[in-house]
Design a protein around this motif. Structure first.
Motif, PDB file in Angstrom:
ATOM      1  N   THR A   1      -1.144  33.114  -2.883  1.00  0.00           N
ATOM      2  CA  THR A   1      -0.952  32.102  -3.928  1.00  0.00           C
ATOM      3  C   THR A   1      -0.770  32.747  -5.289  1.00  0.00           C
ATOM      4  OG1 THR A   1      -2.311  30.522  -2.704  1.00  0.00           O
ATOM      5  CG2 THR A   1      -1.976  30.092  -5.056  1.00  0.00           C
ATOM      6  N   LEU A   2      -1.600  33.774  -5.553  1.00  0.00           N
ATOM      7  CA  LEU A   2      -1.505  34.468  -6.839  1.00  0.00           C
ATOM      8  C   LEU A   2      -0.164  35.164  -6.999  1.00  0.00           C
ATOM      9  CD1 LEU A   2      -5.085  36.005  -7.119  1.00  0.00           C
ATOM     10  CD2 LEU A   2      -4.084  34.320  -8.667  1.00  0.00           C
ATOM     11  N   VAL A   3       0.294  35.821  -5.939  1.00  0.00           N
ATOM     12  CA  VAL A   3       1.579  36.511  -6.016  1.00  0.00           C
ATOM     13  C   VAL A   3       2.711  35.515  -6.239  1.00  0.00           C
ATOM     14  CG1 VAL A   3       3.261  37.875  -4.726  1.00  0.00           C
ATOM     15  CG2 VAL A   3       0.859  38.515  -4.701  1.00  0.00           C
ATOM     16  N   SER A   4       2.644  34.397  -5.547  1.00  0.00           N
ATOM     17  CA  SER A   4       3.685  33.368  -5.721  1.00  0.00           C
ATOM     18  C   SER A   4       3.679  32.827  -7.149  1.00  0.00           C
ATOM     19  CB  SER A   4       3.457  32.225  -4.727  1.00  0.00           C
ATOM     20  OG  SER A   4       3.567  32.685  -3.403  1.00  0.00           O
ATOM     21  N   LYS A   5       2.474  32.562  -7.668  1.00  0.00           N
ATOM     22  CA  LYS A   5       2.378  32.054  -9.039  1.00  0.00           C
ATOM     23  C   LYS A   5       2.834  33.102 -10.050  1.00  0.00           C
ATOM     24  CE  LYS A   5      -1.328  28.632  -8.448  1.00  0.00           C
ATOM     25  NZ  LYS A   5      -2.706  28.251  -8.831  1.00  0.00           N
ATOM     26  N   GLN A   6       2.436  34.369  -9.779  1.00  0.00           N
ATOM     27  CA  GLN A   6       2.842  35.438 -10.682  1.00  0.00           C
ATOM     28  C   GLN A   6       4.354  35.606 -10.681  1.00  0.00           C
ATOM     29  OE1 GLN A   6       1.847  37.238 -12.929  1.00  0.00           O
ATOM     30  NE2 GLN A   6       3.028  39.121 -12.980  1.00  0.00           N
ATOM     31  N   ASP A   7       4.945  35.513  -9.496  1.00  0.00           N
ATOM     32  CA  ASP A   7       6.400  35.616  -9.381  1.00  0.00           C
ATOM     33  C   ASP A   7       7.074  34.502 -10.179  1.00  0.00           C
ATOM     34  OD1 ASP A   7       8.904  36.454  -8.520  1.00  0.00           O
ATOM     35  OD2 ASP A   7       8.832  35.206  -6.718  1.00  0.00           O
ATOM     36  N   LYS A   8       6.572  33.288 -10.031  1.00  0.00           N
ATOM     37  CA  LYS A   8       7.132  32.150 -10.750  1.00  0.00           C
ATOM     38  C   LYS A   8       6.936  32.287 -12.258  1.00  0.00           C
ATOM     39  CE  LYS A   8       6.854  27.082 -11.034  1.00  0.00           C
ATOM     40  NZ  LYS A   8       6.164  25.874 -10.514  1.00  0.00           N
ATOM     41  N   ALA A   9       5.731  32.742 -12.667  1.00  0.00           N
ATOM     42  CA  ALA A   9       5.445  32.902 -14.096  1.00  0.00           C
ATOM     43  C   ALA A   9       6.319  33.981 -14.709  1.00  0.00           C
ATOM     44  CB  ALA A   9       3.963  33.245 -14.300  1.00  0.00           C
ATOM     45  N   ARG A  10       6.516  35.084 -13.979  1.00  0.00           N
ATOM     46  CA  ARG A  10       7.367  36.159 -14.478  1.00  0.00           C
ATOM     47  C   ARG A  10       8.806  35.674 -14.671  1.00  0.00           C
ATOM     48  NH1 ARG A  10       6.470  39.784 -17.258  1.00  0.00           N
ATOM     49  NH2 ARG A  10       4.960  40.797 -15.923  1.00  0.00           N
ATOM     50  N   GLN A  11       9.305  34.945 -13.668  1.00  0.00           N
ATOM     51  CA  GLN A  11      10.671  34.428 -13.769  1.00  0.00           C
ATOM     52  C   GLN A  11      10.810  33.459 -14.941  1.00  0.00           C
ATOM     53  OE1 GLN A  11      11.920  32.818 -10.003  1.00  0.00           O
ATOM     54  NE2 GLN A  11      11.467  34.698  -8.880  1.00  0.00           N
ATOM     55  N   GLU A  12       9.785  32.620 -15.121  1.00  0.00           N
ATOM     56  CA  GLU A  12       9.827  31.664 -16.233  1.00  0.00           C
ATOM     57  C   GLU A  12       9.768  32.391 -17.570  1.00  0.00           C
ATOM     58  OE1 GLU A  12       7.460  27.736 -17.974  1.00  0.00           O
ATOM     59  OE2 GLU A  12       6.843  28.638 -16.073  1.00  0.00           O
ATOM     60  N   ALA A  13       8.921  33.420 -17.660  1.00  0.00           N
ATOM     61  CA  ALA A  13       8.828  34.182 -18.903  1.00  0.00           C
ATOM     62  C   ALA A  13      10.157  34.842 -19.233  1.00  0.00           C
ATOM     63  CB  ALA A  13       7.733  35.240 -18.786  1.00  0.00           C
ATOM     64  N   GLN A  14      10.779  35.438 -18.229  1.00  0.00           N
ATOM     65  CA  GLN A  14      12.064  36.083 -18.464  1.00  0.00           C
ATOM     66  C   GLN A  14      13.137  35.068 -18.846  1.00  0.00           C
ATOM     67  OE1 GLN A  14      12.551  38.299 -14.816  1.00  0.00           O
ATOM     68  NE2 GLN A  14      11.396  40.046 -15.601  1.00  0.00           N
ATOM     69  N   GLN A  15      13.069  33.874 -18.237  1.00  0.00           N
ATOM     70  CA  GLN A  15      14.017  32.822 -18.582  1.00  0.00           C
ATOM     71  C   GLN A  15      13.817  32.355 -20.021  1.00  0.00           C
ATOM     72  OE1 GLN A  15      13.830  29.339 -16.077  1.00  0.00           O
ATOM     73  NE2 GLN A  15      15.072  28.112 -17.463  1.00  0.00           N
ATOM     74  N   LYS A  16      12.550  32.201 -20.424  1.00  0.00           N
ATOM     75  CA  LYS A  16      12.261  31.755 -21.791  1.00  0.00           C
ATOM     76  C   LYS A  16      12.699  32.807 -22.813  1.00  0.00           C
ATOM     77  CE  LYS A  16      10.394  27.817 -20.690  1.00  0.00           C
ATOM     78  NZ  LYS A  16      11.095  26.546 -21.000  1.00  0.00           N
TER      79      LYS A  16
END
Length: 316
Positions: free
Chosen positions: A151-166
């Motif tokens: 769950t943490l890896v999935s959330k981290q992956d999503k957060a990283r992608q969102e940060a890079q998108q922002k």
């Protein structure tokens, strides 16, 4: 021949490698779904540094473009929020990995050859957390963090992608602003604060135009004074002159105030023909367009009388 001690040492090293490996590890956790890419899980591939540089650029744009760039700062807020969330999740993920390593090492040292250690010592440590047997074994020992890793890896992956998108969106906003530099600066110039003015009743249309133009191009000034009848009014009495104050209270201009006066006088000279300017007085000197060139003036006994705190401009 490998001894139990050397086996333990090698297992410990492997466990530490797994526990402390950043998100660059190719296989972090067991999952039937596709694993996140290594790039997506990179510890911080320059995102924080990039954000810092963009933030500094925003502050410079604020100054150049006339104040708070609300839309741009909203994009900055979103990028920072995404980066912060990514960092928190990364910390949680590291904590979970540490617990996994500690429990596996402890079980091995107290219970002999543990199936988990057999897996670690027989293969690539970076693949160990991807092995269902290891995670199942540790989960049976109530390692709550193990169950959270996917769950943490999935959330981290999503957060990283969102940060890079922002951050990409923030870069786009800045690029658009820079592309409109000329238009924005024209708006800043057009709508920047106007200088407080006194004695505007009876000022001539030409003098009014000069006053407004110089205020737009070089102001704002602490104040601009035009028509007056006291003292020795000369052109002020007929509405043909204005004083562009660069300090207040009769203070001698220096530093940025003197620079403002210098720029104002230079602008008036450069545009005298187009604006109908007759002469300029600044710092005990006069520049008369009917006989161009700066000439010294007599000392009249004070900062204001000698025009050290304001630029006097007269028109035809």
């Amino acid at each position: 021949m490998e001894t139990p001690t050397s086996t333990l040492r090698r297992a410990a090293v492997a466990l530490v490698a797994v526990a402390t490996a950043g998100p660059l590890a190719s296989g972090a956790v067991p999952s039937s779904a596709a694993e996140p890419s290594a790039a997506a899980l990179a510890a911080d591939p320059g995102d924080s540094g990039k954000f810092g540089r963009l933030n500094a650029q925003i502050e410079r744009l604020d100054k150049a473009y006339g104040g708070d760039l609300a839309k741009l700062k909203d994009a900055r807020y979103a990028a920072k929020k995404a980066l912060d969330e990514s960092k928190v999740l990364q910390s949680d993920l590291n904590e979970a990995r540490d617990l996994v390593a500690q429990m596996a090492a402890s079980q091995y040292m107290t219970g002999g050859q543990d199936p988990a250690v057999s897996i670690i010592t027989s293969g690539n440590p970076s693949d160990s957390l991807s092995n269902v047997s290891l995670v199942s074994h540790l989960a049976q020992n109530k390692a709550a963090k193990v169950a959270q890793i996917q769950t943490l890896v999935s959330k981290q992956d999503k957060a990283r992608q969102e940060a890079q998108q922002k951050i990409t969106e923030l870069q786009k906003e800045i690029k658009e602003l820079l592309a409109q530099k000329s238009r924005i600066r024209s708006l800043v110039k057009k709508y920047k604060p106007e200088s407080p003015s006194v004695g505007m009743g009876g000022v001539t249309p030409r003098m009014l135009k000069v006053k407004n133009t110089i205020d737009m191009e070089e102001g704002p000034f602490p104040t601009i004074g035009c028509v007056r009848s006291t003292g020795d009014p000369q052109d002020h009495g007929t509405g043909h002159a204005c004083d562009f104050m660069v300090t207040t209270g009769g203070q001698m201009a220096s530093g940025s105030a003197q620079s403002l006066g210098d720029r104002t006088a230079a602008y008036a000279i450069a545009h005298a023909s187009a604006l109908g300017i007759k002469y300029i007085i600044w710092r005990q000197r006069i520049y008369d367009l009917r006989s161009p060139g700066w000439r010294s003036m007599e000392n009249r006994g004070g900062v204001t009388a000698n025009h050290y705190d304001h630029v006097h401009i007269s028109v035809f």
